[in-house]
Enzyme design. Sequence first.
Site, PDB file in Angstrom:
ATOM      1  N   CYS A   1      46.790  37.862  43.721  1.00 52.14           N
ATOM      2  CA  CYS A   1      45.567  38.219  42.994  1.00 52.14           C
ATOM      3  C   CYS A   1      44.501  38.802  43.917  1.00 52.14           C
ATOM      4  O   CYS A   1      44.001  38.114  44.809  1.00 52.14           O
ATOM      5  CB  CYS A   1      45.046  36.967  42.290  1.00 52.14           C
ATOM      6  SG  CYS A   1      43.409  37.117  41.588  1.00 52.14           S
TER       7      CYS A   1
ATOM      8  N   CYS B   1      41.097  37.101  43.763  1.00 55.49           N
ATOM      9  CA  CYS B   1      41.219  35.786  44.396  1.00 55.49           C
ATOM     10  C   CYS B   1      41.007  35.898  45.909  1.00 55.49           C
ATOM     11  O   CYS B   1      40.362  35.047  46.520  1.00 55.49           O
ATOM     12  CB  CYS B   1      42.589  35.173  44.124  1.00 55.49           C
ATOM     13  SG  CYS B   1      42.923  34.815  42.391  1.00 55.49           S
TER      14      CYS B   1
END
Length: 142
Positions: free
Chosen positions: A68, A71
Amino acid sequence: MKKTILCMLFMLSCVCGFAQSAFYADDINAGSTLSYNGAVVEVDSKQTFDVYMGSTDKVVVFFYTEWCGPCRMMSVFCEELASRYPEILFLMVDAEKLEDIAQEYRIRTVPTVLGFYKHNSSWQIVGGCSKSKLENHVQLLL
């Protein structure tokens, strides 16, 4: 059982772009002395998560996955805020590797950040956000 916490000075920054320092907890017992000293703790098991969650009144839990992009950006924010607010415990939980924890907290999207005060959920951020927004939420725990 082992009662070790290894400080990683160089954590996956080349592979995944995550921030450079984190703690890895390995088989911690409830009687262990926990120390995080303003660093983000990378959770490696449900048992470790439960021990850390019960160890202090102010906790920020960052749910992420390795693939991600947002993230990765927010993990850097968490590292910076953990060093700025050492009285708050910052935990990182890989939502794919630790599905049981993600399911317990009904995590459907990453990144998701949860704030806990005195063992109760205080706030939640779903999806990527700016460092200032995250910091504003973190300050609510003070």
